[in-house]
Motif scaffolding. Structure first.
Motif, PDB file in Angstrom:
ATOM      1  N   TYR A 257       9.548 -23.414  37.325  1.00 55.17           N
ATOM      2  CA  TYR A 257       8.340 -23.995  36.727  1.00 55.17           C
ATOM      3  C   TYR A 257       7.584 -22.952  35.898  1.00 55.17           C
ATOM      4  CZ  TYR A 257       4.101 -26.811  36.350  1.00 55.17           C
ATOM      5  OH  TYR A 257       3.022 -27.523  35.857  1.00 55.17           O
ATOM      6  N   ARG A 258       7.558 -21.729  36.369  1.00 56.31           N
ATOM      7  CA  ARG A 258       6.904 -20.654  35.616  1.00 56.31           C
ATOM      8  C   ARG A 258       7.663 -20.315  34.339  1.00 56.31           C
ATOM      9  NH1 ARG A 258       4.897 -15.617  39.053  1.00 56.31           N
ATOM     10  NH2 ARG A 258       4.072 -15.198  36.970  1.00 56.31           N
ATOM     11  N   LYS A 259       8.950 -20.700  34.292  1.00 56.93           N
ATOM     12  CA  LYS A 259       9.753 -20.515  33.085  1.00 56.93           C
ATOM     13  C   LYS A 259       9.597 -21.687  32.116  1.00 56.93           C
ATOM     14  CE  LYS A 259      11.605 -16.566  34.233  1.00 56.93           C
ATOM     15  NZ  LYS A 259      11.334 -15.326  33.471  1.00 56.93           N
ATOM     16  N   ASN A 260       8.521 -22.459  32.313  1.00 56.27           N
ATOM     17  CA  ASN A 260       8.172 -23.584  31.431  1.00 56.27           C
ATOM     18  C   ASN A 260       9.166 -24.741  31.503  1.00 56.27           C
ATOM     19  OD1 ASN A 260       5.836 -22.282  30.416  1.00 56.27           O
ATOM     20  ND2 ASN A 260       7.079 -21.124  28.966  1.00 56.27           N
ATOM     21  N   ILE A 261       9.824 -24.902  32.645  1.00 56.00           N
ATOM     22  CA  ILE A 261      10.636 -26.099  32.868  1.00 56.00           C
ATOM     23  C   ILE A 261       9.729 -27.160  33.472  1.00 56.00           C
ATOM     24  CG2 ILE A 261      12.612 -27.064  34.105  1.00 56.00           C
ATOM     25  CD1 ILE A 261      13.906 -24.322  34.004  1.00 56.00           C
ATOM     26  N   SER A 262       9.625 -28.302  32.841  1.00 48.30           N
ATOM     27  CA  SER A 262       8.671 -29.328  33.258  1.00 48.30           C
ATOM     28  C   SER A 262       9.020 -29.897  34.629  1.00 48.30           C
ATOM     29  CB  SER A 262       8.628 -30.461  32.228  1.00 48.30           C
ATOM     30  OG  SER A 262       9.847 -31.166  32.221  1.00 48.30           O
ATOM     31  N   SER A 263       8.015 -30.478  35.276  1.00 49.05           N
ATOM     32  CA  SER A 263       8.224 -31.067  36.601  1.00 49.05           C
ATOM     33  C   SER A 263       9.219 -32.223  36.550  1.00 49.05           C
ATOM     34  CB  SER A 263       6.886 -31.544  37.173  1.00 49.05           C
ATOM     35  OG  SER A 263       6.256 -32.442  36.289  1.00 49.05           O
ATOM     36  N   LEU A 264       9.225 -32.977  35.444  1.00 54.49           N
ATOM     37  CA  LEU A 264      10.173 -34.087  35.298  1.00 54.49           C
ATOM     38  C   LEU A 264      11.608 -33.570  35.264  1.00 54.49           C
ATOM     39  CD1 LEU A 264      10.434 -37.138  34.931  1.00 54.49           C
ATOM     40  CD2 LEU A 264      10.324 -36.789  32.456  1.00 54.49           C
ATOM     41  N   LYS A 265      11.838 -32.475  34.561  1.00 53.53           N
ATOM     42  CA  LYS A 265      13.177 -31.877  34.510  1.00 53.53           C
ATOM     43  C   LYS A 265      13.577 -31.327  35.871  1.00 53.53           C
ATOM     44  CE  LYS A 265      13.071 -30.649  29.596  1.00 53.53           C
ATOM     45  NZ  LYS A 265      13.087 -29.537  28.604  1.00 53.53           N
ATOM     46  N   LEU A 266      12.617 -30.778  36.602  1.00 51.36           N
ATOM     47  CA  LEU A 266      12.921 -30.254  37.937  1.00 51.36           C
ATOM     48  C   LEU A 266      13.319 -31.374  38.888  1.00 51.36           C
ATOM     49  CD1 LEU A 266      10.106 -27.571  38.405  1.00 51.36           C
ATOM     50  CD2 LEU A 266      12.529 -27.182  37.929  1.00 51.36           C
ATOM     51  N   VAL A 267      12.643 -32.515  38.787  1.00 53.65           N
ATOM     52  CA  VAL A 267      13.009 -33.665  39.625  1.00 53.65           C
ATOM     53  C   VAL A 267      14.431 -34.112  39.305  1.00 53.65           C
ATOM     54  CG1 VAL A 267      12.504 -36.086  40.093  1.00 53.65           C
ATOM     55  CG2 VAL A 267      10.635 -34.444  39.943  1.00 53.65           C
ATOM     56  N   ALA A 268      14.765 -34.171  38.002  1.00 55.55           N
ATOM     57  CA  ALA A 268      16.120 -34.560  37.596  1.00 55.55           C
ATOM     58  C   ALA A 268      17.146 -33.545  38.099  1.00 55.55           C
ATOM     59  CB  ALA A 268      16.181 -34.684  36.075  1.00 55.55           C
ATOM     60  N   LEU A 269      16.779 -32.261  38.044  1.00 57.16           N
ATOM     61  CA  LEU A 269      17.676 -31.209  38.511  1.00 57.16           C
ATOM     62  C   LEU A 269      17.938 -31.327  40.013  1.00 57.16           C
ATOM     63  CD1 LEU A 269      19.050 -28.684  37.235  1.00 57.16           C
ATOM     64  CD2 LEU A 269      17.121 -27.352  38.085  1.00 57.16           C
ATOM     65  N   ILE A 270      16.895 -31.608  40.779  1.00 60.08           N
ATOM     66  CA  ILE A 270      17.046 -31.793  42.227  1.00 60.08           C
ATOM     67  C   ILE A 270      17.970 -32.982  42.516  1.00 60.08           C
ATOM     68  CG2 ILE A 270      15.824 -32.435  44.341  1.00 60.08           C
ATOM     69  CD1 ILE A 270      13.405 -30.902  43.258  1.00 60.08           C
ATOM     70  N   PHE A 271      17.779 -34.057  41.765  1.00 57.45           N
ATOM     71  CA  PHE A 271      18.601 -35.259  41.974  1.00 57.45           C
ATOM     72  C   PHE A 271      20.075 -34.963  41.703  1.00 57.45           C
ATOM     73  CE2 PHE A 271      20.671 -39.067  40.260  1.00 57.45           C
ATOM     74  CZ  PHE A 271      20.476 -39.958  41.307  1.00 57.45           C
ATOM     75  N   VAL A 272      20.362 -34.270  40.591  1.00 57.20           N
ATOM     76  CA  VAL A 272      21.748 -33.978  40.210  1.00 57.20           C
ATOM     77  C   VAL A 272      22.407 -33.069  41.242  1.00 57.20           C
ATOM     78  CG1 VAL A 272      23.206 -32.812  38.517  1.00 57.20           C
ATOM     79  CG2 VAL A 272      21.368 -34.334  37.753  1.00 57.20           C
TER      80      VAL A 272
END
Length: 281
Positions: A257-272
């Motif tokens: 998140y501190r690397k400017n990856i949005s929360s929406l992308k993080l949720v998608a990453l967790i799902f994958v």
């Protein structure tokens, strides 16, 4: 009722009673954020809480208009900590009402918004950090009852949450009113605001960090066969540090998140990755 008040020569002293002050307290504390808007945020709520007091202190219509204009400047802070500045403003306005017109009175009138503007940021920092910590602790206590199906979970949240909110609002309001501008001088001399913000931040991070194993549902329960030995990943990780898996996931997500990856992308990453690990392990 405050050290800063001066009496105008040959004029009667206008004082605020406890009833007047309780009216201010009830108006700002029982109706938080009701008038919030993107232009002035809490300004209207702040002014509506002070309006009856200003009307009493300034019988002259021109003085009332001048006081109203002072309190229509932008204001925003953590709701319960609003009492700190509004109590100090009550002391200032009481002093202004008992001073003759002149340069000294004008300077004090101009200091009203200076006090509000200089304190609302630090108070928001303290209020948000401390509030997050208190809410996390109350939530953790209440969740234990709620998970067992007890109504005490909801009652505990309601009672303790409101006790914290009104306790802070009441104490900060009357403390700052009684001490007036002496509060600011003491804060500048001791640096207490900076220390409080740092302490609240540390306490909040510690409390939230301790709750990670309970709040983050991540574990590696799969068993890997290595010859005759069965390796249980989660058990081995717990032997190293209990809760290591959810802690590692939380730290990784915080770093991303501190690397400017949005929360929406993080949720998608967790799902994958959850899907991939469920198929592999």
């Amino acid at each position: 009722m405050t050290e800063n008040r001066k009496e105008g020569a040959g004029s009667s002293v206008v004082s605020l009673t406890r009833k007047d002050l309780m009216g201010v307290f009830l108006r700002f504390s029982f109706f938080p954020m009701v008038t919030i808007n993107y232009e002035r945020f809490q300004t209207l709520q702040y002014f509506s809480a002070l309006a009856p007091v200003l009307k009493k202190l300034f019988p002259d219509r021109d003085d009332q208009i001048s006081a109203a204009r002072r309190h229509m400047a932008f204001y925003n802070t953590t709701p319960q900590w609003m009492g700190f500045t509004i109590g100090m403003n009550c002391a200032q306005e009481e002093q202004i009402a008992n001073m003759p017109h002149g340069e000294e009175r004008t300077a004090l009138e101009e200091s009203v918004n200076t006090v509000k503007a200089s304190l609302m940021g630090p108070l928001a920092g303290i209020g948000d950090s401390l509030g997050a910590t208190v809410n996390a602790i109350i939530g953790a206590l209440a969740a234990g009852f709620a998970l067992n199906g007890s109504i005490l979970g909801a009652l505990l949240t309601f009672v303790l949450g409101n006790a914290y909110y009104f306790g802070v609002a009441y104490f900060s309001f009357f403390y700052s009113y009684r001490n007036g501008l002496k509060v600011i001088r003491d804060m500048n001399r001791t640096g207490i605001l900076d220390r409080l913000m740092e302490s609240a931040t540390i306490l909040g991070m510690t409390a939230v960090g301790a709750l990670i194993p309970s709040w983050v549902g991540f574990s590696l329960e799969s068993e890997i066969q290595i010859g005759d030995y069965v390796l249980n990943l989660q058990q081995e990780l717990d032997n190293i540090i209990p809760g290591l898996a959810p802690l590692a996931l939380t730290v990784l997500l915080a770093w991303l998140y501190r690397k400017n990856i949005s929360s929406l992308k993080l949720v998608a990453l967790i799902f994958v990755f959850s899907l991939i690990f469920s198929l592999i392990l």
